[in-house]
Design a protein around this motif. Structure first.
Motif, mmCIF file in Angstrom:
data_model
loop_
_atom_site.group_PDB
_atom_site.id
_atom_site.type_symbol
_atom_site.label_atom_id
_atom_site.label_comp_id
_atom_site.label_asym_id
_atom_site.label_seq_id
_atom_site.Cartn_x
_atom_site.Cartn_y
_atom_site.Cartn_z
ATOM 1 N N SER A 154 32.561 25.550 38.615
ATOM 2 C CA SER A 154 32.069 26.142 37.578
ATOM 3 C C SER A 154 32.698 26.832 36.850
ATOM 4 O O SER A 154 33.945 28.206 37.626
ATOM 5 C CB SER A 154 30.467 26.745 37.965
ATOM 6 N N VAL A 155 32.110 26.965 35.696
ATOM 7 C CA VAL A 155 33.306 28.192 35.010
ATOM 8 C C VAL A 155 32.709 29.177 34.180
ATOM 9 O O VAL A 155 31.237 28.958 33.573
ATOM 10 C CB VAL A 155 33.794 27.745 33.902
ATOM 11 N N LYS A 156 32.637 30.692 34.295
ATOM 12 C CA LYS A 156 32.499 31.283 33.075
ATOM 13 C C LYS A 156 33.208 32.577 32.057
ATOM 14 O O LYS A 156 34.221 32.702 32.454
ATOM 15 C CB LYS A 156 31.623 31.976 34.605
ATOM 16 N N THR A 157 32.391 32.474 30.842
ATOM 17 C CA THR A 157 33.890 33.461 29.937
ATOM 18 C C THR A 157 33.002 34.833 30.601
ATOM 19 O O THR A 157 31.961 35.199 30.363
ATOM 20 C CB THR A 157 33.162 33.380 28.786
ATOM 21 N N VAL A 158 33.899 35.851 30.467
ATOM 22 C CA VAL A 158 33.579 37.153 31.427
ATOM 23 C C VAL A 158 34.828 38.279 29.993
ATOM 24 O O VAL A 158 35.791 37.732 30.161
ATOM 25 C CB VAL A 158 33.391 38.085 32.570
ATOM 26 N N PRO A 159 34.012 39.210 29.913
ATOM 27 C CA PRO A 159 34.791 40.258 29.061
ATOM 28 C C PRO A 159 35.682 40.914 30.284
ATOM 29 O O PRO A 159 35.789 41.335 31.408
ATOM 30 C CB PRO A 159 34.102 41.552 28.603
ATOM 31 N N VAL A 160 37.246 41.145 29.719
ATOM 32 C CA VAL A 160 38.036 41.596 30.282
ATOM 33 C C VAL A 160 37.475 43.529 29.847
ATOM 34 O O VAL A 160 37.720 44.216 29.269
ATOM 35 C CB VAL A 160 39.143 41.517 29.692
ATOM 36 N N ALA A 189 38.441 36.495 29.422
ATOM 37 C CA ALA A 189 38.910 35.244 30.381
ATOM 38 C C ALA A 189 37.761 35.126 30.577
ATOM 39 O O ALA A 189 36.553 34.750 30.525
ATOM 40 C CB ALA A 189 38.886 37.035 31.507
ATOM 41 N N LEU A 190 38.513 33.419 31.188
ATOM 42 C CA LEU A 190 37.465 32.260 31.732
ATOM 43 C C LEU A 190 37.794 32.239 33.316
ATOM 44 O O LEU A 190 39.047 32.004 33.434
ATOM 45 C CB LEU A 190 37.876 31.112 31.130
ATOM 46 N N LEU A 191 36.655 32.449 33.679
ATOM 47 C CA LEU A 191 37.187 32.432 35.699
ATOM 48 C C LEU A 191 36.247 31.512 35.795
ATOM 49 O O LEU A 191 35.666 30.264 35.513
ATOM 50 C CB LEU A 191 36.066 33.568 35.939
ATOM 51 N N ARG A 192 37.140 30.426 36.820
ATOM 52 C CA ARG A 192 36.299 29.125 37.476
ATOM 53 C C ARG A 192 36.135 29.888 38.878
ATOM 54 O O ARG A 192 36.989 30.201 39.220
ATOM 55 C CB ARG A 192 37.538 28.212 38.111
ATOM 56 N N HIS A 193 34.888 29.263 39.693
ATOM 57 C CA HIS A 193 34.019 29.683 40.799
ATOM 58 C C HIS A 193 35.468 28.250 41.844
ATOM 59 O O HIS A 193 35.272 27.723 42.055
ATOM 60 C CB HIS A 193 32.926 29.234 41.359
ATOM 61 N N VAL A 194 36.323 28.993 43.030
ATOM 62 C CA VAL A 194 37.192 28.189 43.408
ATOM 63 C C VAL A 194 36.314 27.143 43.980
ATOM 64 O O VAL A 194 36.731 26.233 44.235
ATOM 65 C CB VAL A 194 37.445 29.550 44.709
ATOM 66 N N GLU A 195 34.584 27.341 44.413
ATOM 67 C CA GLU A 195 34.391 26.405 46.021
ATOM 68 C C GLU A 195 33.568 25.145 44.820
ATOM 69 O O GLU A 195 33.350 24.076 45.423
ATOM 70 C CB GLU A 195 33.249 27.038 46.778
ATOM 71 N N ASP A 200 47.253 43.460 31.553
ATOM 72 C CA ASP A 200 47.131 42.368 30.874
ATOM 73 C C ASP A 200 45.755 41.465 31.626
ATOM 74 O O ASP A 200 45.597 41.864 31.889
ATOM 75 C CB ASP A 200 47.857 41.909 31.763
ATOM 76 N N VAL A 201 45.241 40.530 30.966
ATOM 77 C CA VAL A 201 43.910 39.671 31.184
ATOM 78 C C VAL A 201 44.229 39.377 32.746
ATOM 79 O O VAL A 201 43.624 39.438 33.662
ATOM 80 C CB VAL A 201 44.274 38.515 30.507
ATOM 81 N N GLU A 202 45.472 38.802 33.295
ATOM 82 C CA GLU A 202 45.946 38.376 34.319
ATOM 83 C C GLU A 202 46.023 39.333 35.376
ATOM 84 O O GLU A 202 45.646 39.250 36.734
ATOM 85 C CB GLU A 202 47.255 37.408 34.428
ATOM 86 N N ASP A 203 45.997 40.580 34.673
ATOM 87 C CA ASP A 203 45.583 41.680 36.310
ATOM 88 C C ASP A 203 44.492 42.263 36.232
ATOM 89 O O ASP A 203 44.024 43.029 37.475
ATOM 90 C CB ASP A 203 46.695 42.972 36.343
ATOM 91 N N MET A 204 43.293 41.537 35.671
ATOM 92 C CA MET A 204 41.762 42.190 36.316
ATOM 93 C C MET A 204 41.585 41.721 37.471
ATOM 94 O O MET A 204 42.017 40.615 37.812
ATOM 95 C CB MET A 204 41.062 41.540 34.913
ATOM 96 N N ALA A 205 40.793 42.384 38.154
ATOM 97 C CA ALA A 205 40.059 42.259 38.999
ATOM 98 C C ALA A 205 39.143 41.299 38.849
ATOM 99 O O ALA A 205 38.273 41.172 38.155
ATOM 100 C CB ALA A 205 39.639 43.453 40.031
ATOM 101 N N LEU A 206 38.753 39.921 40.424
ATOM 102 C CA LEU A 206 38.235 39.215 39.930
ATOM 103 C C LEU A 206 37.184 39.636 40.303
ATOM 104 O O LEU A 206 37.662 39.778 42.139
ATOM 105 C CB LEU A 206 38.764 37.685 40.572
ATOM 106 N N PRO A 207 35.912 38.745 40.538
ATOM 107 C CA PRO A 207 34.625 38.716 41.842
ATOM 108 C C PRO A 207 35.032 37.930 42.937
ATOM 109 O O PRO A 207 36.049 36.896 42.610
ATOM 110 C CB PRO A 207 33.788 38.051 40.865
ATOM 111 N N LEU A 208 34.646 37.844 44.063
ATOM 112 C CA LEU A 208 35.109 37.612 45.593
ATOM 113 C C LEU A 208 34.651 35.876 45.182
ATOM 114 O O LEU A 208 33.189 35.593 44.530
ATOM 115 C CB LEU A 208 33.838 37.853 46.583
ATOM 116 N N GLY A 209 35.640 35.190 45.012
ATOM 117 C CA GLY A 209 35.359 33.479 45.065
ATOM 118 C C GLY A 209 35.741 32.612 43.924
ATOM 119 O O GLY A 209 35.526 31.771 43.672
#
Length: 487
Positions: free
Chosen positions: A421-427, A412-418, A433-442
């Motif tokens: 920045s982006v970061k590719t992370v393992p699911v 999954a590719l995550l974006r920092h809301v504030e 479903d990738v969209e159901d993974m728990a995301l780090p705060l922010g």
């Protein structure tokens, strides 16, 4: 060429045998696309939607399967006839795939996943690999858009330094001259559209039509009347000034623009004598802006000399930034233009005291053809497979080239809301479903599902893509905590 319309044959030969090569018990695979570095440290993502609409929207038929079966039998490759028959019978000929991608127009640092492709039918686990050949051609519009975007940043910097109206002029400072220099009409269309994400000047009709066909844009680019050498030299050398006068007669109206190539014989004589003397008053009285085009010689030297001569003949004003702006005329440089020569030309004329207002650029081969898949080192790789009900990491790590080490696991590719920045992370394996993974705060998902089982889930408009590309510049200029990209 009917055979080129068969999706099953839009692949590499060896792909036909790969369904037999996965481990027994495999029922799902996961692939991703990334730029593994290259000339630029950021890429502008564009073109996936056009490729999906053109090639994956039309259902595969039994006639396509028949043709592919006969072709591969004669070609020397095994063919998964039963698998393709199932796609026709069970899925209506539409491919059972889920494709997620960053929104088109996004500017993303290299070494990040831009697209992911998943199989959605356990019996068609082999399908993401089969369409690699087709989907990886995405490298072309992304690379053109990337080159164009980075040139835009260069021109913008000089405009902001030397012009009173940087943003107003910027959209027309780089004109696409590349249609005749590409390998196909499709390349002209995809590449021309990719350039139009960043600019609005083009002579590549196919690019404008591509944005209309795939991105809901009625008119993405504009052009002006312009001379070519044949329309000037057909008058003969002794009547060169009459050729120029005819251009003024035909096209020079109050408020209009007309471009005239002027180096057919001697660009300096043309400026000093024809434009600067014989036609000077006609240019002024026309109310038009005449754009002189030199088309040979050292671009840096020729542009500088032409500006000096036009300044002598027509004069200039000094703008609020302290730089000279020509009266009545401009230049467009279309020969020998690439990102490096554009910067060199702008550096020279800025040092000479001329605003960037005075020049536009036409870029042909350097924009649409002088690039390849390795310009940004694009790759589409498998990173996970489900075997006997368990997800396993799939990767390569060649001892001879660490730059080709691939990513592992579902991604999954995550974006920092504030910070943006982006970061590719393992699911995690326990997430279905990738969209159901728990995301780090922010953090939020930076990809969206755009295509699922033959249907568009997200259909971008060209205006949305342009807006996103422009916003990327603002975020990059603001800083956005580059350290957040670190692994």
């Amino acid at each position: 060429m009917r055979h080129l319309e068969n999706l099953i044959l839009n692949t590499d030969s060896y792909k036909a045998s790969h369904w037999l090569q996965y481990p027994p018990g495999t029922d799902a695979t996961f692939f991703y696309v990334e730029s593994r570095g290259g000339v630029y440290d950021k890429t502008l993502f564009f073109g996936l939607q056009a490729i999906l609409k053109e090639y994956l929207s039309k259902p595969v038929t039994h006639a396509d399967v028949d043709e592919a079966r006969d072709f591969f039998a004669a070609h020397g490759e095994p063919f998964n006839e039963a698998g393709w028959r199932r796609i026709v019978d069970v899925h209506g000929g539409l491919l059972p795939l889920r494709i997620r991608a960053v929104p088109e127009g996004s500017v993303v640092r290299t070494h990040q996943a831009l697209v992911t492709i998943e199989s959605t039918d356990p019996e068609a686990f082999w399908l993401p690999s089969y369409i690699e050949t087709l989907l990886l051609r995405l490298w072309y519009p992304v690379t053109v858009a990337t080159i164009s975007w980075h040139v835009k940043q260069t021109i913008r910097a000089f405009l902001e330094r030397t012009s009173d109206d940087a943003e107003g002029q910027l959209p027309f400072k780089l004109h696409d001259f590349g249609a005749r220099g590409v390998s196909s009409l499709e390349s002209a269309g995809l590449g021309g559209a990719a350039h139009l994400v960043n600019f609005m000047g083009t002579d590549t009709v196919a690019g404008v039509l591509t944005t209309r066909a795939y991105y809901h844009e009625p008119m993405a680019g504009f052009s002006i009347p312009a001379a070519e050498h044949s329309t000037i030299t057909s008058w003969g050398r002794e009547r060169e000034v009459e050729a120029y006068a005819n251009m003024l007669k035909q096209f020079a109206k109050p408020g209009s623009l007309v471009a005239v190539v002027s180096d057919s014989y001697d660009i300096y004589t043309a400026i000093k004598e024809h434009w600067g003397q014989a036609l000077r008053q006609q240019v002024i009285d026309s109310g038009a802006t005449v754009v002189i085009r030199p088309d040979s010689g050292d671009p840096v030297e020729v542009v500088h000399q032409c500006l000096e001569l036009l300044d002598e003949a027509f004069g200039s004003t000094v703008n609020g930034k302290g730089y000279k702006v020509l009266e009545h005329l401009r230049l467009i440089q279309g020969d020998g233009v690439d990102p490096d020569s554009i910067r060199a030309i702008l550096e020279r004329i800025t040092e000479a005291g001329y605003a960037t207002d005075n020049i536009a650029f036409g870029m042909g081969g350097g924009l649409l053809q002088k690039l390849n898949r390795d310009t940004q080192k694009f790759a589409l790789k498998c990173s996970a497979a489900r075997v006997d009900g368990q997800w396993i990491d799939v990767y390569k790590d060649p001892v001879t080239d660490s730059g080709k080490t691939s990513k592992r696991g579902r991604l999954a590719l995550l974006r920092h809301v504030e910070y943006g920045s982006v970061k590719t992370v393992p699911v995690p394996d326990d997430v279905a479903d990738v969209e159901d993974m728990a995301l780090p705060l922010g953090w939020e998902h930076a990809m969206e599902t755009v295509w699922e089982n033959g249907e568009f889930v997200r259909d971008w408009t060209f205006s949305e893509i342009r807006a996103r590309s422009g916003q990327a510049r603002i975020e990059n200029k603001a800083g956005c905590h580059e350290a957040a990209f670190a692994d």
